[in-house]
Design an enzyme around this catalytic site. Sequence first.
Site, PDB file in Angstrom:
ATOM      1  N   CYS A  22       9.239  -5.203   4.167  1.00 32.62           N
ATOM      2  CA  CYS A  22       9.045  -4.047   5.045  1.00 32.62           C
ATOM      3  C   CYS A  22       7.730  -4.196   5.812  1.00 32.62           C
ATOM      4  O   CYS A  22       6.674  -4.429   5.218  1.00 32.62           O
ATOM      5  CB  CYS A  22       9.019  -2.758   4.238  1.00 32.62           C
ATOM      6  SG  CYS A  22      10.550  -2.417   3.357  1.00 32.62           S
ATOM      7  N   CYS A  25       4.902  -1.877   4.524  1.00 35.51           N
ATOM      8  CA  CYS A  25       4.608  -1.764   3.091  1.00 35.51           C
ATOM      9  C   CYS A  25       3.124  -1.977   2.805  1.00 35.51           C
ATOM     10  O   CYS A  25       2.565  -3.027   3.129  1.00 35.51           O
ATOM     11  CB  CYS A  25       5.435  -2.762   2.292  1.00 35.51           C
ATOM     12  SG  CYS A  25       5.161  -2.611   0.500  1.00 35.51           S
ATOM     13  N   SER A 126      15.338   3.734  -1.522  1.00 35.80           N
ATOM     14  CA  SER A 126      14.578   3.765  -0.276  1.00 35.80           C
ATOM     15  C   SER A 126      15.479   3.398   0.897  1.00 35.80           C
ATOM     16  O   SER A 126      16.060   2.309   0.920  1.00 35.80           O
ATOM     17  CB  SER A 126      13.405   2.779  -0.346  1.00 35.80           C
ATOM     18  OG  SER A 126      12.491   3.164  -1.350  1.00 35.80           O
ATOM     19  N   CYS A 278      -6.710  16.145  -7.920  1.00 43.70           N
ATOM     20  CA  CYS A 278      -5.736  15.125  -8.318  1.00 43.70           C
ATOM     21  C   CYS A 278      -6.329  14.324  -9.481  1.00 43.70           C
ATOM     22  O   CYS A 278      -7.180  14.822 -10.198  1.00 43.70           O
ATOM     23  CB  CYS A 278      -5.337  14.244  -7.141  1.00 43.70           C
ATOM     24  SG  CYS A 278      -6.711  13.433  -6.295  1.00 43.70           S
ATOM     25  N   CYS A 293      -4.604   6.020  -8.717  1.00 48.51           N
ATOM     26  CA  CYS A 293      -3.494   6.494  -7.890  1.00 48.51           C
ATOM     27  C   CYS A 293      -2.778   5.302  -7.287  1.00 48.51           C
ATOM     28  O   CYS A 293      -3.394   4.254  -7.031  1.00 48.51           O
ATOM     29  CB  CYS A 293      -4.036   7.413  -6.790  1.00 48.51           C
ATOM     30  SG  CYS A 293      -2.814   7.946  -5.560  1.00 48.51           S
ATOM     31  N   ASP A 294      -1.501   5.459  -7.040  1.00 48.09           N
ATOM     32  CA  ASP A 294      -0.699   4.430  -6.389  1.00 48.09           C
ATOM     33  C   ASP A 294      -1.251   4.080  -5.009  1.00 48.09           C
ATOM     34  O   ASP A 294      -1.159   2.941  -4.559  1.00 48.09           O
ATOM     35  CB  ASP A 294       0.750   4.946  -6.274  1.00 48.09           C
ATOM     36  CG  ASP A 294       1.651   3.994  -5.520  1.00 48.09           C
ATOM     37  OD1 ASP A 294       1.593   2.790  -5.799  1.00 48.09           O
ATOM     38  OD2 ASP A 294       2.426   4.468  -4.668  1.00 48.09           O
ATOM     39  N   CYS A 367      -3.242  16.758   9.635  1.00 47.15           N
ATOM     40  CA  CYS A 367      -3.583  18.180   9.628  1.00 47.15           C
ATOM     41  C   CYS A 367      -2.753  18.997  10.624  1.00 47.15           C
ATOM     42  O   CYS A 367      -2.178  20.037  10.268  1.00 47.15           O
ATOM     43  CB  CYS A 367      -5.066  18.356   9.913  1.00 47.15           C
ATOM     44  SG  CYS A 367      -5.594  20.087  10.021  1.00 47.15           S
TER      45      CYS A 367
END
Length: 407
Positions: A22, A25, A126, A278, A293-294, A367
């Site tokens: 991709c 990605c 996906s 988070c 985090c990923d 935003c």
Amino acid sequence: MDRINAFSVMAKPSSSVCNIDCTYCFYLEKEHLYPNRKKQWRMNGSTLEHYIRDHIQSQQSDTIDFIWQGGEPTLLGIDFFRQVVEFQKQYQGYKTISNSLQTNGTLLDDEWAVFLKENQFLVGVSIDGDRISNDTYRLSRKGKSTFDDTLRGIELLKKHRVDFNTLTVINAENVKRPLNVYAFLKRIGSQYMQFIPLVEREAIVPDKDGLMLIQPTFEGEANLAKWSVPAKAYGKFLNTIFDYWVHSDLGKVFVMNFEQTMSQLTGRSGSCVFSETCGNSLAMESNGDVYSCDHYVYSDHKLGNISEKSLIDLVNLPQNLQFGQDKLLNISRDCYQCEVRSVCHGGCPKHRFEESSDGVLNRNYLCDGFKSHFTHVVPKMSRIIDLLGKQVPIKKIRYEIKKTFYR
């Protein structure tokens, strides 16, 4: 800072290795963090067993959720996941185990589908829409379409009645066709959809780890990646689908983006993206390395390895607790005056790289899209929640919303 007792782990047992290429990605280039990746990309049995035991023991909940992602996890072969299930049975005790697998679907066959059904895996596929939308950025390593192979995988899941949902990355191209994308996903049988906004910045010169797709704190020169979704267009995309969904599919099709907003409005936890803080959604590499985090698999955010510390200790390291608090502390000045802050909370920190009104680079790129979307849907969702609480039938709710808001 409060201790974290409940957390999730996105495990990447095949790491960044994938059978398709991709364009957008952000994870493929993580191989730069692991020079031996091409030879040692599989999670070995020892690490797998350690992870499953530790994850079960570190959680206070009676239900333990295992999330398997990549790269492409089906590259590991079905026997790897048979071993997953065996280890889970060995260590689960009185607890209930659930598994979810995110895949591009291209390698699925009948054997896979039977296994996934028998073991009650929830499968996330996906796919970015119809052939035109999907093949804009989701091509094979030889530059060929992946569309037919992905559809074949979905048909196998349907044939064997495997629960699945669809994950659709909203980018610079498919954002132009909201109802086309939505209608296509319905046609292929998706009753639970997730729309993920694509936002990446490309460095002119790679960062210290050789990565081009960089985090917000990167101090070098960078440009918005050409495939990133325009902020206002993303808001319009969601609003267009919402208006159709609320008239025709409320109660029949579940859109994760809308479900999470309603969760926020009822005081329940939604996604980490729109939470006030988070730090409780970890990512784990195939060798057991754990990151905050990923979207923050960068060397600065590596917490350690499960061979050295338990997951419950890693998630409660001062470094990770501070990472979670920084989302609240580094919120844009403009957010404090925003009427939708209570459902947005400034969005994901990874996307906070635009200049705020006070000159600080912490305004979320998305935003304007978020503000447009939440301003549009929150009054309607609040009314839906009120009517659901009164046990009004869905058909009457649709009529009431149409009469009140869409004259």
